[in-house]
Motif scaffolding. Structure first.
Motif, PDB file in Angstrom:
ATOM      1  N   ALA A  76      49.386   0.718 -27.131  1.00 55.03           N
ATOM      2  CA  ALA A  76      48.149   0.805 -27.919  1.00 55.03           C
ATOM      3  C   ALA A  76      47.305  -0.428 -27.605  1.00 55.03           C
ATOM      4  CB  ALA A  76      48.480   0.865 -29.404  1.00 55.03           C
ATOM      5  N   ASP A  77      46.235  -0.242 -26.871  1.00 56.94           N
ATOM      6  CA  ASP A  77      45.398  -1.363 -26.436  1.00 56.94           C
ATOM      7  C   ASP A  77      43.936  -0.996 -26.663  1.00 56.94           C
ATOM      8  OD1 ASP A  77      43.695  -2.884 -24.473  1.00 56.94           O
ATOM      9  OD2 ASP A  77      45.605  -3.873 -24.116  1.00 56.94           O
ATOM     10  N   PRO A  78      43.211  -1.773 -27.462  1.00 56.08           N
ATOM     11  CA  PRO A  78      41.808  -1.431 -27.749  1.00 56.08           C
ATOM     12  C   PRO A  78      40.926  -1.416 -26.508  1.00 56.08           C
ATOM     13  CG  PRO A  78      42.356  -3.633 -28.558  1.00 56.08           C
ATOM     14  CD  PRO A  78      43.648  -2.986 -28.181  1.00 56.08           C
ATOM     15  N   TYR A  79      41.288  -2.240 -25.518  1.00 56.19           N
ATOM     16  CA  TYR A  79      40.521  -2.279 -24.262  1.00 56.19           C
ATOM     17  C   TYR A  79      40.679  -0.960 -23.505  1.00 56.19           C
ATOM     18  CZ  TYR A  79      39.337  -3.729 -19.468  1.00 56.19           C
ATOM     19  OH  TYR A  79      38.810  -3.823 -18.202  1.00 56.19           O
ATOM     20  N   ASP A  81      41.626   1.877 -24.791  1.00 58.37           N
ATOM     21  CA  ASP A  81      41.040   2.931 -25.624  1.00 58.37           C
ATOM     22  C   ASP A  81      39.519   2.962 -25.497  1.00 58.37           C
ATOM     23  OD1 ASP A  81      43.483   3.776 -26.492  1.00 58.37           O
ATOM     24  OD2 ASP A  81      43.406   2.723 -28.418  1.00 58.37           O
ATOM     25  N   LEU A  82      38.914   1.772 -25.401  1.00 61.71           N
ATOM     26  CA  LEU A  82      37.458   1.696 -25.285  1.00 61.71           C
ATOM     27  C   LEU A  82      36.992   2.330 -23.982  1.00 61.71           C
ATOM     28  CD1 LEU A  82      34.749   0.740 -26.372  1.00 61.71           C
ATOM     29  CD2 LEU A  82      35.204  -1.516 -25.391  1.00 61.71           C
ATOM     30  N   ARG A 208      33.994   6.750 -33.085  1.00 62.00           N
ATOM     31  CA  ARG A 208      35.191   6.181 -32.454  1.00 62.00           C
ATOM     32  C   ARG A 208      34.813   5.095 -31.452  1.00 62.00           C
ATOM     33  NH1 ARG A 208      40.262   4.451 -32.386  1.00 62.00           N
ATOM     34  NH2 ARG A 208      41.414   4.948 -30.495  1.00 62.00           N
ATOM     35  N   TYR A 209      33.822   5.371 -30.629  1.00 64.02           N
ATOM     36  CA  TYR A 209      33.365   4.424 -29.614  1.00 64.02           C
ATOM     37  C   TYR A 209      32.816   3.151 -30.267  1.00 64.02           C
ATOM     38  CZ  TYR A 209      30.529   2.567 -25.752  1.00 64.02           C
ATOM     39  OH  TYR A 209      29.954   1.748 -24.798  1.00 64.02           O
ATOM     40  N   LYS A 211      33.498   1.956 -33.222  1.00 62.93           N
ATOM     41  CA  LYS A 211      34.606   1.249 -33.866  1.00 62.93           C
ATOM     42  C   LYS A 211      35.365   0.402 -32.848  1.00 62.93           C
ATOM     43  CE  LYS A 211      38.855   2.124 -36.524  1.00 62.93           C
ATOM     44  NZ  LYS A 211      39.836   1.632 -35.513  1.00 62.93           N
ATOM     45  N   LEU A 212      35.642   0.965 -31.664  1.00 62.57           N
ATOM     46  CA  LEU A 212      36.374   0.239 -30.632  1.00 62.57           C
ATOM     47  C   LEU A 212      35.555  -0.935 -30.091  1.00 62.57           C
ATOM     48  CD1 LEU A 212      37.883   3.323 -28.802  1.00 62.57           C
ATOM     49  CD2 LEU A 212      39.199   1.521 -29.944  1.00 62.57           C
ATOM     50  N   GLU A 215      35.898  -3.761 -32.481  1.00 59.10           N
ATOM     51  CA  GLU A 215      37.217  -4.394 -32.420  1.00 59.10           C
ATOM     52  C   GLU A 215      37.280  -5.477 -31.352  1.00 59.10           C
ATOM     53  OE1 GLU A 215      40.647  -1.864 -32.186  1.00 59.10           O
ATOM     54  OE2 GLU A 215      39.823  -0.430 -33.625  1.00 59.10           O
ATOM     55  N   LEU A 216      36.495  -5.299 -30.279  1.00 60.97           N
ATOM     56  CA  LEU A 216      36.522  -6.263 -29.179  1.00 60.97           C
ATOM     57  C   LEU A 216      35.327  -7.223 -29.211  1.00 60.97           C
ATOM     58  CD1 LEU A 216      37.645  -3.942 -26.252  1.00 60.97           C
ATOM     59  CD2 LEU A 216      39.008  -5.626 -27.453  1.00 60.97           C
TER      60      LEU A 216
END
Length: 338
Positions: A76-79, A81-82, A208-209, A211-212, A215-216
């Protein structure tokens, strides 16, 4: 240095080859527990040596490819996922460039358009050697799987380019990448059709986009010395358009700069924020309109317009014709050329 999470999956590969992970990691003065230490950093040379040793000791011809597959499935990695959730591959590559100092200290990606094709090339902050071949395959596999996650299973690369000599397991590589492989090339990377660069992500959702991205947002932006300031601003606008949050104040907040300072730096290039915002939108509009299967409502959303009518008015002001008329004319011209 590389993040320790790049080790995740190593123990699983070792176990499949009946190799004790503890004994394997002892070779590098490490412990299997490092796979769960997400914030720990490991020297790049150590990671390269681990991949090389996996290739020598396990039953896999290219363990780096299987490691990449495991990580995309399990980590699970936000990068990651983005990039998967970006509006299209073009924006995904812009995101990769933006966060490369945080997530790609050793290898990063440069892309250029050559006629009808896009060249995506692996580059590096550190000198790469022949011993880096497994890491190169690992890096290519990660990016390939991310591109497919974004563009869908129908994405087909035209070719994979590799610096390394021809591999005796060439067929295995061509099966994985689903395209021809060329060895002894000038760069490691991919060649794909230009339309795939701009094709909308079918799974894209604005919330979703956004939000990600948030996060970064804490990661600082590094300004490349050889890049025009306006180019950086355009890139950030492109990343933010589909969220609907792309005002000067929003971009200034991302860059941790005062809006007036951004305006002054753009003025030195003879530009204004309004001008480059319109340029980014209209360039994006033309690239999307050429693809006949993308409805105007979707194009409007991707370009940050609240309504299709607003997009149509803006487009007509610039090009003196409606988006529908422009599409009809240029799609006919393309058919005549081909």
């Amino acid at each position: 240095m590389v993040k320790a999470q790049t080790m995740r999956g190593v123990s699983a590969l070792l176990c499949e080859s009946n190799i004790d992970p503890k004994k394997f990691y002892d070779l590098f003065d490490l412990n299997p527990s490092i796979e769960n230490e997400t914030n720990r950093l490991v020297p790049f040379k150590v990671f390269v040596k681990i991949l090389e040793t996996l290739q020598q000791q396990t039953s896999f011809n290219h363990p780096s490819i299987y490691l990449a597959k495991l990580q995309l499935q399990q980590v699970a990695d936000p990068y990651f996922d983005l990039i998967k959730n970006a509006p299209n591959i073009d924006v995904a590559l812009q995101i990769g460039k933006r966060f490369r100092y945080t997530y790609g200290e050793t290898a990063f990606w440069h892309w250029s358009i050559e006629g009808e094709y896009v060249l995506i090339q692996r580059q590096s902050f550190a000198p790469l050697t022949v011993n880096d071949r497994e890491h190169s395959l690992y890096s290519l596999a990660i990016v390939f799987l991310l591109l497919k996650s974004n563009a869908g299973e129908e994405l087909r690369l035209k070719r994979v380019s590799l610096v390394q000599p021809e591999d005796k397991h060439k067929i295995e590589l061509e099966t994985f990448f689903q395209c021809p492989i060329s060895f002894f090339q000038d760069f490691d990377g991919f060649i794909l059709d230009i339309n795939d660069l701009y094709k909308p992500n079918k799974n894209f959702t604005q919330k979703r986009y956004e939000k990600l991205l948030k996060e970064l947002s804490a990661h600082p932006i590094v300004f490349p010395k050889n890049q025009q300031f306006s180019t950086l601003v355009k890139s950030l606008i492109l990343q933010m358009l589909s969220t609907g949050e792309y005002t000067l104040n929003v971009i200034a907040n991302i860059m941790n700069m005062h809006p007036r300072k951004i305006q002054n730096r753009l003025l030195k290039e003879g530009l204004s924020y309004t001008e480059i915002l319109l340029e980014v939108r209209m360039n994006g509009a033309k690239r999307l309109l050429i693809q006949k299967d993308i409805p105007l409502t979707q194009i409007s959303l991707l370009l940050g317009y609240s309504e299709t009518s607003a997009f149509s008015r803006a487009f007509k002001t610039v090009y003196k014709c409606s988006p529908r008329a422009w599409r009809k004319k240029h799609c006919v011209e393309l058919l005549e050329v081909t």
